[in-house]
Scaffold this motif. Structure first.
Motif, PDB file in Angstrom:
ATOM      1  N   UNK A  58       1.124  -0.929  -0.026  1.00 55.71           N
ATOM      2  CA  UNK A  58      -0.228   0.057   0.369  1.00 55.71           C
ATOM      3  C   UNK A  58       1.137   1.174  -0.418  1.00 55.71           C
ATOM      4  N   UNK A  59       0.230   2.183  -0.494  1.00 55.41           N
ATOM      5  CA  UNK A  59       1.466   3.505  -0.283  1.00 55.41           C
ATOM      6  C   UNK A  59       0.477   4.363   0.118  1.00 55.41           C
ATOM      7  N   UNK A  60      -0.959   5.061   0.744  1.00 56.79           N
ATOM      8  CA  UNK A  60      -2.029   5.625   2.066  1.00 56.79           C
ATOM      9  C   UNK A  60      -1.169   5.562   2.832  1.00 56.79           C
ATOM     10  N   UNK A  61      -1.067   7.043   3.570  1.00 57.20           N
ATOM     11  CA  UNK A  61      -0.298   7.023   5.027  1.00 57.20           C
ATOM     12  C   UNK A  61      -0.964   5.955   6.638  1.00 57.20           C
ATOM     13  N   UNK A  62      -1.339   5.323   6.099  1.00 57.53           N
ATOM     14  CA  UNK A  62      -1.891   4.550   7.258  1.00 57.53           C
ATOM     15  C   UNK A  62      -1.200   4.697   9.060  1.00 57.53           C
TER      16      UNK A  62
END
Length: 301
Positions: free
Chosen positions: A70-74
């Motif tokens: 993933x690349x989202x800043x979760x």
């Protein structure tokens, strides 16, 4: 130097409307050219073991391409949803770095050929359903909602509705991430152009539109998300691009091969013409130094 240094950002502007079906049809399938296809949903690819093998290969290619799953800043999600989970491999891998989260896979198929032989992590759960009939989850249920490569599963008119469902089940402050491929090539040769002409003819018959994948930021913004980011990955296609180009060429060639029954049936193509064109593609990609684009878009609710 990274394996895929071909990245730039853009923002664009969409789109039609969609009313979800009122009830689900009984799952049925048919065999075309020795491949198993669903006939109750508008999905263009086979649903069989060779396709699951390809999806597994594709997963590892994409993981290398993105530098992770993933690349989202979760941060520390408690609930993760993977829509159109396919083989379930993405969810199984996400369960490892987030052992305190419940990872839910959602797909039209009741199970995969590998589900009986691979032990599922204890924090993984599978739910069967049809995204075109809505997600069977409550509002604000997930911290991270993920959907990948549904371009050949969702007709163009369904995309705004599907995105609205992804947003609905995501909690305020949570993230939604879409990973897609469109019909975008650079430095196309005549054989690739022929395949794209076939693809566009197929789109006109089936209601799909891969060009919408180039406008995902507009979809997410219109659905109410903030901090919408898009990355366009321009990836070499073919051995000329090194190991990454070889892997992408193998995957894309397998995708075109899997579409053969649909192309030949829907477009009345001869198998000889299809096979001849398919055979010429790898050499053309190397000679032309062709690129293919992937689109990664995420936003916060």
């Amino acid at each position: 130097m990274p394996l895929f240094p071909f990245l730039r950002r853009r923002h664009r502007g969409i789109i039609p409307t969609f009313e979800p079906p009122s009830s689900s049809a009984t799952p049925t399938a048919t065999v075309i050219g020795e491949r198993r296809f669903r006939v109750d949903v508008p999905y263009l690819f086979p649903k069989d073991m060779p396709e699951y093998d390809r999806l597994t290969f594709q997963h590892y290619f994409l993981k290398t391409l993105l530098g992770g799953n993933y690349v989202a800043p979760i941060d520390s999600p408690r609930r993760i949803l993977d829509v159109g989970c396919g083989t379930g491999i993405w969810g199984r891998e996400m369960a490892q770095p987030f052992p305190g989260a419940q990872v839910v896979g959602f797909d039209i198929e009741p199970h995969t050929p590998v589900s009986h032989v691979i032990e599922m992590p204890s924090n993984c759960l599978f739910v069967q359903g049809n995204i075109l009939q809505g997600l069977p989850f409550s509002d604000h249920d997930f911290d991270f909602t993920h959907q990948r490569l549904m371009v050949a599963a969702l007709p163009a008119r369904a995309w705004p509705y599907v995105v609205s469902e992804l947003v609905r089940v995501t909690r305020p402050g949570g993230w939604i991430e879409l990973v897609e491929a469109a019909d975008t090539f650079e430095h196309m040769g005549p054989m690739t152009r022929k395949f794209m002409e076939w693809w566009h003819n197929l789109e006109s018959k089936t209601g799909f539109d891969a060009s919408l994948m180039t406008r995902l930021p507009t979809l997410l913004t219109k659905a109410g998300l903030s901090q919408v980011k898009e990355s366009i990955l321009q990836v070499p296609l073919g051995a000329w691009g090194g190991r990454g180009g070889e892997l992408l060429a193998k995957d894309l060639h397998a995708i075109f091969t899997n579409l053969k029954p649909v192309y030949c049936t829907q477009l009345k193509l001869s198998e000889k013409e299809f096979d001849h064109t398919l055979q010429k593609l790898p050499q053309e990609w190397d000679t032309r130094h062709t690129y293919f684009h992937f689109y990664i878009t995420y936003g916060q609710k």
